[in-house]
Write a protein that holds these residues in place. Structure first.
Motif, short mmCIF file in Angstrom:
data_model
loop_
_atom_site.label_atom_id
_atom_site.label_comp_id
_atom_site.label_asym_id
_atom_site.label_seq_id
_atom_site.Cartn_x
_atom_site.Cartn_y
_atom_site.Cartn_z
N ILE A 119 0.93 -1.24 0.02
CA ILE A 119 0.07 -0.06 -0.11
C ILE A 119 0.85 1.38 0.14
O ILE A 119 1.64 1.39 0.97
N PRO A 120 0.70 2.28 -0.99
CA PRO A 120 1.29 3.59 -0.72
C PRO A 120 1.19 4.27 0.37
O PRO A 120 0.09 4.06 1.02
N GLU A 121 1.97 4.92 1.03
CA GLU A 121 2.12 5.72 2.07
C GLU A 121 2.79 7.01 2.05
O GLU A 121 3.26 7.12 1.31
N ILE A 122 2.27 7.90 3.05
CA ILE A 122 3.03 9.09 3.16
C ILE A 122 4.02 9.07 4.15
O ILE A 122 3.69 8.71 5.40
N ARG A 123 5.11 9.38 4.05
CA ARG A 123 6.25 9.34 5.00
C ARG A 123 7.21 10.43 5.46
O ARG A 123 7.24 11.62 4.55
N TYR A 124 7.28 10.61 6.74
CA TYR A 124 7.82 11.83 7.10
C TYR A 124 9.23 11.50 7.62
O TYR A 124 9.32 10.54 8.29
N VAL A 125 10.41 11.75 7.29
CA VAL A 125 11.80 11.70 7.62
C VAL A 125 12.33 12.91 8.34
O VAL A 125 12.04 14.05 7.96
N GLU A 126 12.99 13.04 9.45
CA GLU A 126 13.79 14.16 9.71
C GLU A 126 14.59 15.04 8.81
O GLU A 126 15.00 14.44 7.94
N GLY A 127 13.97 16.30 8.56
CA GLY A 127 14.56 17.05 7.40
C GLY A 127 13.79 17.34 6.06
O GLY A 127 14.00 18.08 5.35
N ASP A 128 12.58 16.69 6.39
CA ASP A 128 11.82 17.08 5.14
C ASP A 128 11.09 18.15 5.40
O ASP A 128 11.18 18.92 6.52
N SER A 129 10.45 18.97 4.23
CA SER A 129 10.18 20.36 4.34
C SER A 129 9.21 20.71 3.13
O SER A 129 8.84 19.79 2.04
N VAL A 130 8.33 21.55 3.29
CA VAL A 130 7.61 22.14 2.42
C VAL A 130 8.32 23.20 1.81
O VAL A 130 8.57 24.41 2.33
N ALA A 131 8.00 23.32 0.40
CA ALA A 131 8.39 24.29 -0.43
C ALA A 131 7.42 25.50 -0.25
O ALA A 131 6.43 25.51 -0.72
N VAL A 132 7.97 26.66 0.06
CA VAL A 132 7.19 28.08 0.19
C VAL A 132 7.99 28.99 -0.59
O VAL A 132 9.06 29.52 -0.52
#
Length: 371
Positions: free
Chosen positions: A94-107
């Motif tokens: 199953i696809p999933e949404i992953r977060y790892v330290e250092g991920d960011s949102v482009a602003v």
């Protein structure tokens, strides 16, 4: 400052992350209600405008720092927004949404020299004039044996001495409008509190990450139908482009007008169980839109939030997609007739009533499909 478009100048492009070590590595598996949106790959674009006549100096010195800090704090409570969608080349995972330290949102913070009153007016406006106010999601990345796709991006555009536009783009697999609204309420609360999340924690509702739509066989079926094995590093989401020959306009239905439409429907269809403002507004739009169409079968489609209408219901703070489609069909010749509006209201009202009330509607136990 860099020129991104002939009407737009970039003030700053940054990556915003949650405060260090506030989340840790986390993952959120998609459910069938999320996976279904692979069939409709266009990202969701939202654009909010604020009549706020400030100068570029105030924007850069006050607004930009406030939005950066409050967004960072908000992301620690909504980690999927800063994570990445992980898609595996097999229908057994199953696809999933992953977060790892250092991920960011482009602003992106930018400035536009377009006419603010033209863009925000109710008159017809060229669609492509809005496109450069909408942020783009990042590119697909190959990681080991799977690919990742950013799921959220933000752009804030100043119209000097007139106002501000906040544009957001999210991958539809991330969430529906209900979750996005909860995120915006949290961001607004934290920004108004000067970057403190205490008022939000005291009065708001934290998102619920538990996968309450637990139907593994349906999940597997949806993943198989999504053909995820064809997704690779070349996979790209559709992007807005122009110019086009399309225009965007705003039409206002006043309370007096809506009440008049409801009275008309109730008078001619006294047994119709569902005559709401939404019903008559949709019927009015549908009957008007078909006046320029040829004689053909027309569909009117919208989605319904299923959280409170499932059996058993799930909390409003559930993070993800939980919407069900409701659609109505009719020939355009019927909708263009003298009774077209009333007919449209009848069809939409009947379908809504069925979806919201009947045991064969949205409240039916989805688990029966697992048998």
């Amino acid at each position: 400052m860099d020129s991104l478009h002939h009407d737009l100048t970039v003030v700053e492009q940054i990556e915003v992350s949650p405060p260090h070590a506030t989340i840790g590595c986390k993952s959120l598996p998609l459910t069938f209600s999320d996976i279904a949106w692979f069939a409709f790959p266009d990202p969701v674009h939202t654009l909010f405008f604020y009549d706020h006549p400030i100068t570029q100096t105030i924007f850069i010195e006050t607004i930009v720092p406030t939005l950066k800090q409050s967004l960072s704090i908000t992301l620690q409570h909504f980690f999927p927004f800063v994570g990445k969608l992980a898609i595996f080349p097999t229908s057994t995972r199953i696809p999933e949404i992953r977060y790892v330290e250092g991920d960011s949102v482009a602003v992106t913070f930018a400035e536009s020299d377009l006419d603010f009153n033209y863009i925000t007016g109710n008159h017809p406006r060229e669609c492509h004039k809005f496109y450069h106010l909408i942020p783009l999601l990042g590119s697909t990345t190959k990681v080991s044996d799977y690919i990742t796709i950013p799921v959220f991006a933000v752009q804030v555009t100043l119209f000097p001495n007139h106002g501000i536009f906040i544009g957001m783009t999210n991958h539809h697999n991330l969430c529906d409008a209900s979750t996005r609204f909860c995120f915006l309420k949290a961001w607004t609360s934290i920004a108004q509190s000067g970057g403190s999340d205490e008022p939000f924690l005291a009065n708001g509702t934290l998102p619920i990450y538990d996968r309450l739509l637990k139907y593994p066989k349906i999940d597997e079926s949806f993943v198989k139908n999504a053909n995820v094995e064809t997704f690779d590093e070349e996979y790209k989401l559709p992007r807005l482009s122009g110019p086009t020959n399309e225009v965007r306009a705003t039409f206002i239905l006043t309370r007096t007008k809506i009440n008049g439409l409801k009275k008309l429907v109730s008078t001619q269809l006294p047994t119709l169980a569902y005559v709401s403002s939404f019903t008559v507004a949709c019927a009015y739009i549908w009957s008007c839109a078909t006046k320029v169409e040829k004689d053909e079968l027309a569909a009117f489609i919208f989605v319904i939030d299923g959280r409170s209408r499932l059996d058993p219901p799930i909390p409003a703070a559930y993070l993800g997609n939980c919407v069900m489609p409701c659609f109505t069909l009719a020939r355009t010749t019927i909708l263009k007739s003298k009774e077209g509006f009333v007919t449209a209201a009848k069809l939409i009202g009947q379908n809504l009533h069925k979806m919201l009330s009947d045991k064969d509607g949205i409240v039916k136990d989805i688990g029966s499909f697992e048998e």
